[in-house]
Design an enzyme around this catalytic site. Sequence first.
Site, mmCIF file in Angstrom:
data_model
loop_
_atom_site.group_PDB
_atom_site.id
_atom_site.type_symbol
_atom_site.label_atom_id
_atom_site.label_comp_id
_atom_site.label_asym_id
_atom_site.label_seq_id
_atom_site.Cartn_x
_atom_site.Cartn_y
_atom_site.Cartn_z
ATOM 1 C CB CYS A 9 -0.955 -0.010 1.180
ATOM 2 S SG CYS A 9 -1.959 -1.478 1.210
ATOM 3 C CG HIS A 19 -3.137 3.398 2.019
ATOM 4 N ND1 HIS A 19 -3.657 2.996 0.807
ATOM 5 C CD2 HIS A 19 -3.193 2.307 2.841
ATOM 6 C CE1 HIS A 19 -4.006 1.710 0.883
ATOM 7 N NE2 HIS A 19 -3.744 1.277 2.095
ATOM 8 C CG ASN A 50 -6.573 -0.899 1.458
ATOM 9 O OD1 ASN A 50 -5.905 -0.549 0.487
ATOM 10 N ND2 ASN A 50 -6.035 -1.263 2.605
#
Length: 343
Positions: free
Chosen positions: A137, A270, A300
Site C-alpha cells: 500500500c 492511503h 482499500n
Amino acid sequence: MSLRQTDNVPSSHLVHSAGSRFSRIAGTGSYLPPGRVTNQDLVDRLARDGLETSDDWIVERTGIRARHFAEPHVTSSALGLIASQRAIEAAGLQPADIDLIICATSTPDMVFPSNACLIQRDLGIHGCPAFDVQAVCSGFIYALTVADAMIRSGGATKALVVGAEVFSRLLDFTDRTTCVLFGDGAGAVVLEASDKPGIVSSCLHADGQYAHMLNVPGNVSGGSVLGDATLKMDGSSVFKLAVSVLDKAAHEVLDKAGRDPASIDWLIPHQANLRIMQGTAKKLKLPPEKIVVTVDQHGNTSAASIPLALDHAVRGGQVQRGHSLVLEGVGGGFTWGAVLVDY
Ligand code: ACO
C-alpha cells in the site's frame, strides 16, 4: 511496539539551488472497474457461507460503503492502462512523450514481465525503462519518489507513475475481518521535469520485522501455488502502527521543507480506513475537511488508492494548482512513506 524511524535512513534529498532540476505533477488519471459491490452485497454474499456482517459494522469501523471488483478476465495492467491514458491526456501529452514507466502493484498480471512493461506495450511506447515497484500500500509513494529521483538526476523527463491493483483476487471470503476491506482500481500521474518543485520532499521507510502482521503467504512453485495466496492481517496491530508511522512521515517531509502542518492544503493518505485517516489528521492538528477521502467509494485499493484519491480531488476541483499536498502511505512489509507536493 517501538519504531525507530530514523535508523538507517539516508539524509534528505531536498536541495533547492539555482539551476536545480525538479519534478512536478503534470496530469492525473484514475479508473475503477464497473463492478460496484456495496456493503449490502457483501452481507448477502457472506450470509451464503453462514458468516455475519453488516453495513453498519463496516461503515462504523472503516468508513467503507462500496468497492469495485474487476471481472475475472480483467487484469491490473488493464486498469492501469486506462488510468495512464487519462493521466497522459490530462498532462496534454502523447504516449510517445513518456520516457519512464513505473508501476506500483502487488497484484501484477504475471510473475513476469512487469505490469509496467505490459502498460508500455499497450500504450505503444518503445524503448524507455519500465519496471514495477512492490511495496504494497506504500507502493505509489515509493514509485513517485523513485521517479522524482530519476527525473532530478537527468535520467528521465516525463515519467508515468501508476498504481494498479486487483486485490479482490487475494481475498478469502470466509474471513470477514479482511474481505470487506479491499477493492480493485488504478490511478496514475505524469511527472515531468521542472525548474521548481513540484515534489518538494519525500521519505521512504520499511521495517521487515512486521512482515507477519499483513501478508499473502503464498508463491508459485513447480506450476502451482505453494502456501496460501490469500490476504492475512492482524487488523488492530496494523491500525496502531499505521497511525503512528503516518504521523511521523508527514512531519518528516514537512521538516525537510521547513514547513509546519498548518501549511498543508490537503492531506491525501492511503485510503484504507477512515478512522486511520482521521487519527492521522488529528495528530497533525488538521481539520477533517482537509483530508481527501474516497475510501467510502472504493475501499482499500492498496497501491492504487493514493493516485485514485488525488485524481478524484483534482477532477472534483478540491485540489488546485498552487495547493500544498501531503501524500502518504503505509502497507505490508511494513513499508511507509510520504511525499510533500506543491501542486
Ligand atoms: N463484520 C462484523 N463483525 C466483524 C467483522 C465484520 N466484517 N470483522 C470483525 N468483526 C468482529 C470481530 O470478530 C470482533 O468480534 P468479537 O469482539 O466478538 O471478537 C469485533 O468485530 C471487533 O473486531 P476488531 O478486529 O477488534 O475490530 P476493529 O475495531 O479493530 O476493526 C478493522 C477491525 C476494521 C480491521 C481495524 O482493525 C482496521 O481497520 N485495521 C487496519 C486495517 C488496515 O487499514 N489495513 C490496511 C493497511 S495496510 C494495507 O493497506 C495493505
